[in-house]
Design a protein around this motif. Structure first.
Motif, mmCIF file in Angstrom:
data_model
loop_
_atom_site.group_PDB
_atom_site.id
_atom_site.type_symbol
_atom_site.label_atom_id
_atom_site.label_comp_id
_atom_site.label_asym_id
_atom_site.label_seq_id
_atom_site.Cartn_x
_atom_site.Cartn_y
_atom_site.Cartn_z
ATOM 1 N N VAL A 78 -67.417 -89.780 29.906
ATOM 2 C CA VAL A 78 -68.299 -88.929 30.693
ATOM 3 C C VAL A 78 -67.919 -89.038 32.166
ATOM 4 O O VAL A 78 -67.752 -90.144 32.695
ATOM 5 C CB VAL A 78 -69.773 -89.360 30.513
ATOM 6 N N GLY A 79 -67.769 -87.900 32.830
ATOM 7 C CA GLY A 79 -67.512 -87.897 34.264
ATOM 8 C C GLY A 79 -68.816 -87.986 35.025
ATOM 9 O O GLY A 79 -69.737 -87.200 34.777
ATOM 10 N N ILE A 80 -68.919 -88.938 35.959
ATOM 11 C CA ILE A 80 -70.198 -89.129 36.660
ATOM 12 C C ILE A 80 -70.101 -88.826 38.159
ATOM 13 O O ILE A 80 -71.120 -88.839 38.850
ATOM 14 C CB ILE A 80 -70.752 -90.547 36.442
ATOM 15 N N ASN A 81 -68.927 -88.537 38.663
ATOM 16 C CA ASN A 81 -68.754 -88.313 40.100
ATOM 17 C C ASN A 81 -69.132 -86.871 40.443
ATOM 18 O O ASN A 81 -68.432 -85.923 40.086
ATOM 19 C CB ASN A 81 -67.308 -88.598 40.499
ATOM 20 N N THR A 82 -70.233 -86.692 41.157
ATOM 21 C CA THR A 82 -70.703 -85.343 41.482
ATOM 22 C C THR A 82 -69.995 -84.737 42.686
ATOM 23 O O THR A 82 -70.361 -83.651 43.135
ATOM 24 C CB THR A 82 -72.223 -85.345 41.728
ATOM 25 N N ALA A 83 -68.966 -85.405 43.181
ATOM 26 C CA ALA A 83 -68.131 -84.802 44.223
ATOM 27 C C ALA A 83 -67.096 -83.855 43.624
ATOM 28 O O ALA A 83 -66.469 -83.084 44.361
ATOM 29 C CB ALA A 83 -67.431 -85.891 45.040
ATOM 30 N N HIS A 84 -66.914 -83.881 42.310
ATOM 31 C CA HIS A 84 -65.849 -83.101 41.670
ATOM 32 C C HIS A 84 -66.241 -81.729 41.117
ATOM 33 O O HIS A 84 -65.365 -80.869 40.947
ATOM 34 C CB HIS A 84 -65.230 -83.910 40.530
ATOM 35 N N PRO A 85 -67.507 -81.462 40.757
ATOM 36 C CA PRO A 85 -67.826 -80.212 40.057
ATOM 37 C C PRO A 85 -67.382 -78.931 40.744
ATOM 38 O O PRO A 85 -66.910 -78.005 40.070
ATOM 39 C CB PRO A 85 -69.349 -80.287 39.919
ATOM 40 N N ASN A 86 -67.522 -78.824 42.064
ATOM 41 C CA ASN A 86 -67.105 -77.583 42.721
ATOM 42 C C ASN A 86 -65.617 -77.323 42.529
ATOM 43 O O ASN A 86 -65.192 -76.191 42.282
ATOM 44 C CB ASN A 86 -67.449 -77.622 44.205
ATOM 45 N N LYS A 87 -64.819 -78.363 42.643
ATOM 46 C CA LYS A 87 -63.378 -78.217 42.442
ATOM 47 C C LYS A 87 -63.067 -77.847 41.000
ATOM 48 O O LYS A 87 -62.215 -76.986 40.735
ATOM 49 C CB LYS A 87 -62.663 -79.516 42.816
ATOM 50 N N LEU A 88 -63.764 -78.478 40.060
ATOM 51 C CA LEU A 88 -63.523 -78.193 38.649
ATOM 52 C C LEU A 88 -63.888 -76.752 38.304
ATOM 53 O O LEU A 88 -63.159 -76.070 37.564
ATOM 54 C CB LEU A 88 -64.327 -79.165 37.787
ATOM 55 N N VAL A 89 -64.997 -76.263 38.838
ATOM 56 C CA VAL A 89 -65.388 -74.877 38.578
ATOM 57 C C VAL A 89 -64.435 -73.915 39.292
ATOM 58 O O VAL A 89 -64.082 -72.862 38.742
ATOM 59 C CB VAL A 89 -66.847 -74.636 39.009
ATOM 60 N N GLU A 90 -63.999 -74.269 40.489
ATOM 61 C CA GLU A 90 -63.013 -73.423 41.176
ATOM 62 C C GLU A 90 -61.756 -73.272 40.324
ATOM 63 O O GLU A 90 -61.235 -72.161 40.149
ATOM 64 C CB GLU A 90 -62.649 -74.033 42.528
ATOM 65 N N GLY A 96 -59.498 -68.085 35.041
ATOM 66 C CA GLY A 96 -60.158 -67.049 34.251
ATOM 67 C C GLY A 96 -60.940 -67.570 33.065
ATOM 68 O O GLY A 96 -61.175 -66.836 32.096
ATOM 69 N N ARG A 97 -61.394 -68.835 33.128
ATOM 70 C CA ARG A 97 -62.090 -69.430 31.991
ATOM 71 C C ARG A 97 -63.571 -69.069 31.938
ATOM 72 O O ARG A 97 -64.252 -69.380 30.959
ATOM 73 C CB ARG A 97 -61.923 -70.952 32.022
ATOM 74 N N ILE A 98 -64.104 -68.477 32.999
ATOM 75 C CA ILE A 98 -65.482 -67.973 32.984
ATOM 76 C C ILE A 98 -65.380 -66.462 33.106
ATOM 77 O O ILE A 98 -65.374 -65.899 34.204
ATOM 78 C CB ILE A 98 -66.320 -68.592 34.126
ATOM 79 N N TYR A 104 -61.652 -61.849 40.716
ATOM 80 C CA TYR A 104 -62.000 -61.604 42.113
ATOM 81 C C TYR A 104 -60.791 -61.778 43.023
ATOM 82 O O TYR A 104 -59.869 -62.534 42.727
ATOM 83 C CB TYR A 104 -63.130 -62.529 42.548
ATOM 84 N N HIS A 105 -60.840 -61.078 44.154
ATOM 85 C CA HIS A 105 -59.723 -61.085 45.101
ATOM 86 C C HIS A 105 -59.656 -62.384 45.895
ATOM 87 O O HIS A 105 -58.570 -62.872 46.211
ATOM 88 C CB HIS A 105 -59.863 -59.888 46.056
ATOM 89 N N SER A 106 -60.795 -62.946 46.231
ATOM 90 C CA SER A 106 -60.789 -64.170 47.036
ATOM 91 C C SER A 106 -61.899 -65.113 46.590
ATOM 92 O O SER A 106 -62.901 -64.689 45.999
ATOM 93 C CB SER A 106 -60.943 -63.856 48.525
ATOM 94 N N LEU A 107 -61.690 -66.390 46.882
ATOM 95 C CA LEU A 107 -62.646 -67.436 46.560
ATOM 96 C C LEU A 107 -62.733 -68.379 47.742
ATOM 97 O O LEU A 107 -61.719 -68.885 48.217
ATOM 98 C CB LEU A 107 -62.207 -68.179 45.297
ATOM 99 N N ARG A 108 -63.950 -68.598 48.222
ATOM 100 C CA ARG A 108 -64.169 -69.542 49.316
ATOM 101 C C ARG A 108 -65.275 -70.512 48.932
ATOM 102 O O ARG A 108 -66.189 -70.154 48.205
ATOM 103 C CB ARG A 108 -64.556 -68.813 50.610
ATOM 104 N N ARG A 109 -65.163 -71.727 49.437
ATOM 105 C CA ARG A 109 -66.159 -72.744 49.138
ATOM 106 C C ARG A 109 -66.959 -73.122 50.373
ATOM 107 O O ARG A 109 -66.474 -73.026 51.497
ATOM 108 C CB ARG A 109 -65.475 -73.990 48.557
ATOM 109 N N GLU A 110 -68.205 -73.542 50.121
ATOM 110 C CA GLU A 110 -69.088 -74.043 51.180
ATOM 111 C C GLU A 110 -69.265 -73.017 52.310
ATOM 112 O O GLU A 110 -69.071 -73.314 53.481
ATOM 113 C CB GLU A 110 -68.562 -75.363 51.744
#
Length: 234
Positions: A78-90, A96-98, A104-110
């Motif tokens: 089980v992964g417990i580090n909550t610093a990783h989810p945004n990167k994993l979803v990106e 194209g897994r979701i 989409y043409h662009s992706l930006r975080r935060e």
């Protein structure tokens, strides 16, 4: 997502003060304190004696050399580090897994939005249309095969749902993506008994048009990838 260096194994002594974990290392029996990047209760995931794996940092400015990344629970990693989810979803979005959020043409975080908030991921197409994506980490499992969110009361989570609904009201798309950081859950539901306020806010957001998706992770000792569809039972 690959871990840059091999993880170090040990046994959990205790997790305390939310962000600290005492661990006995397997290699030499040393007792160390690791950073626990997880603000939740970690219900079911902090049993003393549990096998854990830690990353190391050589940054001299860090107070703690080790960070808790993975643990063994219910026979799975089980992964417990909550610093990783945004990167994993990106990474999942780019691959194209979701499906409904692909292309989409662009992706930006935060990116700043709403009332003094930042959206985890902002998707934009070539015409300028925007989709606001909020990511929530999930690792609670009280019933075999069923992931649940949240594992503790989260007023911040309810606030995020309201802000996503506001974006839909302004004519944009908005989506909640639950990232399940364990491989043994094929479904996800809300833990309404833990936080009924969040469950109520979720119902309001869905009625307003906020989309909901869930994706599960393959968790390994060399890395974590969001690759599996997870059914939503909400």
């Amino acid at each position: 997502m690959k871990f840059p260096e091999p993880l170090v194994s040990g046994r959990l002594v205790k997790r305390y003060k939310r962000f600290l974990a005492d661990v006995i290392l397997d290699e030499d029996g040393a007792a160390i304190t690791a950073h626990c990047a997880n603000p939740g209760s970690m219900l079911g995931l902090k049993e003393p004696g549990s096998r854990v794996w830690l990353s190391q940092s050589d940054n001299p400015k860090r107070k703690l050399k080790y960070s808790w990344e993975v643990m063994e629970a219910d026979g799975a990693l089980v992964g417990i580090n909550t610093a990783h989810p945004n990167k994993l979803v990106e990474e999942a979005l780019v691959a194209g897994r979701i499906g409904p959020l692909a292309g989409y043409h662009s992706l930006r975080r935060e990116v700043k939005y709403g009332k003094n908030s930042r959206i985890d991921i902002l998707l934009e197409d070539e015409g300028g249309s925007k989709t606001y994506v909020e990511v929530k980490n999930v690792h609670l499992m009280r019933q075999q095969g069923l992931a649940e969110f949240p594992d503790s009361v989260t007023a911040r989570g309810a606030k995020h749902l309201a802000e996503l609904a506001d974006m839909v009201g302004e004519g944009h798309r908005a989506a909640m993506v639950f990232l399940v950081q364990r491989p043994d859950c094929g479904r996800i539901s809300l833990a309404a008994d833990i936080d009924p306020t969040y469950a109520a806010a979720f119902e309001v957001a869905q009625a307003a048009g906020v989309e909901v998706y869930a994706i599960g992770c393959d968790v390994r000792l060399d890395g974590i990838d969001a690759v599996r569809p997870v059914d939503i039972s909400i």
